[in-house]
Design a protein around this motif. Structure first.
Motif, PDB file in Angstrom:
ATOM      1  N   GLU A 173       0.852  -1.189   0.000  1.00 23.70           N
ATOM      2  CA  GLU A 173       0.000   0.000   0.000  1.00 23.70           C
ATOM      3  C   GLU A 173       0.888   1.239   0.000  1.00 23.70           C
ATOM      4  N   ILE A 174       0.597   2.157  -0.909  1.00 23.48           N
ATOM      5  CA  ILE A 174       1.346   3.412  -0.997  1.00 23.48           C
ATOM      6  C   ILE A 174       0.406   4.557  -0.640  1.00 23.48           C
ATOM      7  N   ARG A 175       0.865   5.432   0.262  1.00 21.17           N
ATOM      8  CA  ARG A 175       0.148   6.656   0.591  1.00 21.17           C
ATOM      9  C   ARG A 175       1.001   7.836   0.153  1.00 21.17           C
ATOM     10  N   GLY A 176       0.368   8.795  -0.524  1.00 17.95           N
ATOM     11  CA  GLY A 176       1.089   9.956  -1.016  1.00 17.95           C
ATOM     12  C   GLY A 176       0.560  11.234  -0.414  1.00 17.95           C
ATOM     13  N   ARG A 177       1.474  12.208  -0.203  1.00 18.73           N
ATOM     14  CA  ARG A 177       1.117  13.541   0.286  1.00 18.73           C
ATOM     15  C   ARG A 177       1.853  14.586  -0.543  1.00 18.73           C
ATOM     16  N   GLY A 178       1.210  15.754  -0.697  1.00 16.92           N
ATOM     17  CA  GLY A 178       1.879  16.861  -1.365  1.00 16.92           C
ATOM     18  C   GLY A 178       1.820  16.811  -2.876  1.00 16.92           C
ATOM     19  N   PHE A 179       0.960  15.977  -3.439  1.00 16.29           N
ATOM     20  CA  PHE A 179       0.814  15.905  -4.886  1.00 16.29           C
ATOM     21  C   PHE A 179      -0.232  16.919  -5.357  1.00 16.29           C
ATOM     22  N   THR A 180      -0.450  16.986  -6.673  1.00 17.99           N
ATOM     23  CA  THR A 180      -1.356  17.976  -7.257  1.00 17.99           C
ATOM     24  C   THR A 180      -2.790  17.461  -7.241  1.00 17.99           C
ATOM     25  N   ALA A 181      -3.662  18.191  -6.573  1.00 20.68           N
ATOM     26  CA  ALA A 181      -5.068  17.788  -6.490  1.00 20.68           C
ATOM     27  C   ALA A 181      -5.672  17.673  -7.877  1.00 20.68           C
TER      28      ALA A 181
ATOM     29  N   ALA B 115      -6.542   1.121 -11.056  1.00 18.62           N
ATOM     30  CA  ALA B 115      -6.035   2.310 -11.756  1.00 18.62           C
ATOM     31  C   ALA B 115      -7.056   2.797 -12.789  1.00 18.62           C
ATOM     32  N   PRO B 116      -7.073   4.114 -13.082  1.00 16.50           N
ATOM     33  CA  PRO B 116      -6.272   5.184 -12.471  1.00 16.50           C
ATOM     34  C   PRO B 116      -6.822   5.609 -11.112  1.00 16.50           C
ATOM     35  N   VAL B 117      -5.919   6.122 -10.264  1.00 18.13           N
ATOM     36  CA  VAL B 117      -6.295   6.584  -8.934  1.00 18.13           C
ATOM     37  C   VAL B 117      -6.167   8.103  -8.899  1.00 18.13           C
ATOM     38  N   GLU B 118      -7.230   8.780  -8.460  1.00 16.36           N
ATOM     39  CA  GLU B 118      -7.228  10.243  -8.457  1.00 16.36           C
ATOM     40  C   GLU B 118      -6.660  10.781  -7.148  1.00 16.36           C
ATOM     41  N   ILE B 119      -5.893  11.858  -7.270  1.00 18.06           N
ATOM     42  CA  ILE B 119      -5.346  12.560  -6.111  1.00 18.06           C
ATOM     43  C   ILE B 119      -6.421  13.493  -5.567  1.00 18.06           C
ATOM     44  N   ASP B 120      -6.681  13.434  -4.259  1.00 16.85           N
ATOM     45  CA  ASP B 120      -7.796  14.191  -3.699  1.00 16.85           C
ATOM     46  C   ASP B 120      -7.454  15.672  -3.539  1.00 16.85           C
ATOM     47  N   GLU B 121      -8.428  16.427  -3.020  1.00 17.75           N
ATOM     48  CA  GLU B 121      -8.282  17.879  -2.924  1.00 17.75           C
ATOM     49  C   GLU B 121      -7.191  18.311  -1.961  1.00 17.75           C
TER      50      GLU B 121
ATOM     51  N   PHE C 134      -3.276  10.602  -1.792  1.00 12.13           N
ATOM     52  CA  PHE C 134      -3.873   9.422  -2.410  1.00 12.13           C
ATOM     53  C   PHE C 134      -3.457   8.179  -1.640  1.00 12.13           C
ATOM     54  N   LYS C 135      -4.185   7.109  -1.865  1.00 16.28           N
ATOM     55  CA  LYS C 135      -3.866   5.805  -1.291  1.00 16.28           C
ATOM     56  C   LYS C 135      -4.169   4.760  -2.359  1.00 16.28           C
ATOM     57  N   LEU C 136      -3.233   3.833  -2.586  1.00 19.22           N
ATOM     58  CA  LEU C 136      -3.435   2.785  -3.582  1.00 19.22           C
ATOM     59  C   LEU C 136      -2.580   1.584  -3.228  1.00 19.22           C
ATOM     60  N   GLU C 137      -2.796   0.496  -3.946  1.00 20.27           N
ATOM     61  CA  GLU C 137      -2.013  -0.723  -3.754  1.00 20.27           C
ATOM     62  C   GLU C 137      -1.333  -1.106  -5.056  1.00 20.27           C
TER      63      GLU C 137
END
Length: 462
Positions: free
Chosen positions: A282-290, A311-317, A321-324
């Protein structure tokens, strides 16, 4: 790991390798001499202070020894390799001086000597001679000091020949000197006392906080007795350093220095940081483009695309994001980076992952005639239960199923393993590759199989 080679010893004797001292606690490895009297022995460099060290090799039959010099240079590692303002990052240093003050800073650029560029020059009067005093001590006004830039001497010759490095003072008066690049403490010992009212001065370069160029994390770190340290620092805010690529630059009181890359920007964290091929992470991301997306092909390890669930997984506002993903097959076990790229070439972030096992298959038996039954076992495939694995015999050796014959389709369990049987097809007598593949997950493994009748000839027969 270094290899030490030698010759001129007795064939078959045991040779032992030691680090610095031929003592039991310092033994690192042993080997046996070749019939030619030559040998090679491998030694892992231990944690130790910067500078010259020696690997000693001892002939246990004669007690004779020989040595070779090896130089330890500093090393710095930063984890994670990216972060956002306020995040903690761990800085580890090895191969610095023994029990030395250490400074850690962030810089946007390094010079050819791998030192931070954005230093500032300063000229400072240190003392005035009285005709008798030869030793002068004190602390410089500005610090920390860029290693190798401190010049000190008497006014009569200017300071151009007063460089103090490794304890040597080259001034018109001669003598010795030393400088602590972190604290600014100095000591000058002139061979001849400066004249009365003669100025003892210095020139040097120093570092101070400068937005987007230099940010000093800390000067309150000390290396231990083997030149190592571990500390945690905090990523600076946008008023100090904007998002972008930087270097974490570290040096100690003696000028030993090293650096590692760091990015202020998006961050990813992994649910696990090691596992075999087929591991679900599981990958969690922060600081990406909403509003951007993470799609197939945009998460890689060793330049191989990882399968992304849903996929595709959208980056939230909030830019999160969270994906596997599923770890694909790589060339060999070891340390890798998982890299996430935003859609359309946007932000990027990486995290370390150690692959502990590769996808493999095992055939029982490894040969057989057409019509025989073969058992197949698979390991380190996708750890998602009931995912299909296609097995085929590669008839023309191109690795593609199109020209081969599929002999079975199997399903993995939650450990990424599968087993089953297949029937040997009516191929010509030859050795073929049996290939198991999960194309969507970029996982495959193969084993050789001999098709044909096997004869056993006994002689004598009774």
């Amino acid at each position: 790991v270094v290899k030490v080679e030698g010759q001129g010893v007795t064939a078959g004797v045991t040779l032992e390798a030691y680090w610095d001292y031929v003592l039991a606690d310092n033994k690192k490895n042993e080997t046996t001499a070749e019939p030619s009297g030559e040998f090679e022995i491998w030694v892992t460099v231990p944690e130790d202070i910067a500078g010259d060290h020696y690997i000693w090799v001892k002939d246990t039959s004669t007690g004779l020894t020989a040595s070779v010099r090896i130089v330890i240079v500093p090393k710095v590692s930063v984890s994670p390799s990216s972060g956002l303002a306020g995040d903690d990052i761990t800085v580890k240093g090895y191969g610095f001086g023994k029990s030395k003050d250490v400074v850690i800073l962030l810089t946007d650029e390094l010079d050819d000597g791998d030192r931070a560029l954005d230093s500032k020059q300063y000229t400072e009067e240190l003392a005035t001679g009285d005709g008798t005093t030869k030793t002068f001590k004190g602390t410089l006004t500005k610090k920390p000091i860029k290693p190798g830039t401190f010049l000190a001497g008497t006014e009569a010759e200017g300071f151009s020949e007063g460089e103090v490095i490794d304890g040597i003072l080259e001034s018109n008066k001669g003598g010795t000197g030393k400088i602590n690049y972190v604290t600014g403490e100095y000591e000058l010992n002139f061979a001849e006392a400066p004249d009365e009212d003669e100025t003892i001065g210095s020139q040097y370069e120093y570092y101070e906080n400068d937005p987007d160029d230099i940010y000093i994390f800390t000067t309150a770190v000390d290396s231990n007795s083997v030149g190592s340290f571990t500390t945690t620092v905090e990523v600076p805010g946008i008023d100090d350093m904007h998002t972008g690529d930087y270097y974490v630059y570290v040096f100690d009181a003696a000028g030993n220095d090293a650096s590692d890359e760091f990015t202020i920007g998006p961050v990813i964290t992994l649910s696990v940081d090691e596992g075999p091929v087929g591991t679900v992470v599981e990958i969690r991301g922060r600081g990406f483009t909403a509003g951007q997306t993470i799609d197939d092909g945009e998460i890689t390890i060793d330049n191989t695309a990882c399968y992304i669930e849903d996929a595709p997984v959208e980056i939230d506002e909030d830019g999160e994001f969270k994906l596997e993903i599923v770890i694909p097959q790589v060339d060999e076990t070891g340390d890798y980076e998982i890299t996430v790229n935003e859609d359309e070439g946007g932000d990027e972030a990486s995290a370390d992952f150690t692959v502990t096992g590769l996808a493999t298959i095992k055939l029982e038996p490894e040969h057989g005639a057409p019509g025989d039954t073969v058992t197949i076992h698979g390991y380190n495939f996708t750890q998602i239960k009931n995912t299909e694995v296609v097995v085929f015999i590669d008839e023309d050796g191109d690795g593609e199923e199109d020209d081969g014959e599929r002999v079975g389709t199997y399903k993995t369990d939650e450990n990424g393993e599968f087993s089953g049987t297949f029937t040997v097809p009516a191929f010509a007598t030859e050795t073929y590759d049996v290939i198991a593949v999960q194309e969507d997950y970029s996982i495959d493994a193969s084993d050789s199989f001999r098709i044909g009748l096997m004869y056993v000839i006994l002689s004598p027969t009774e």
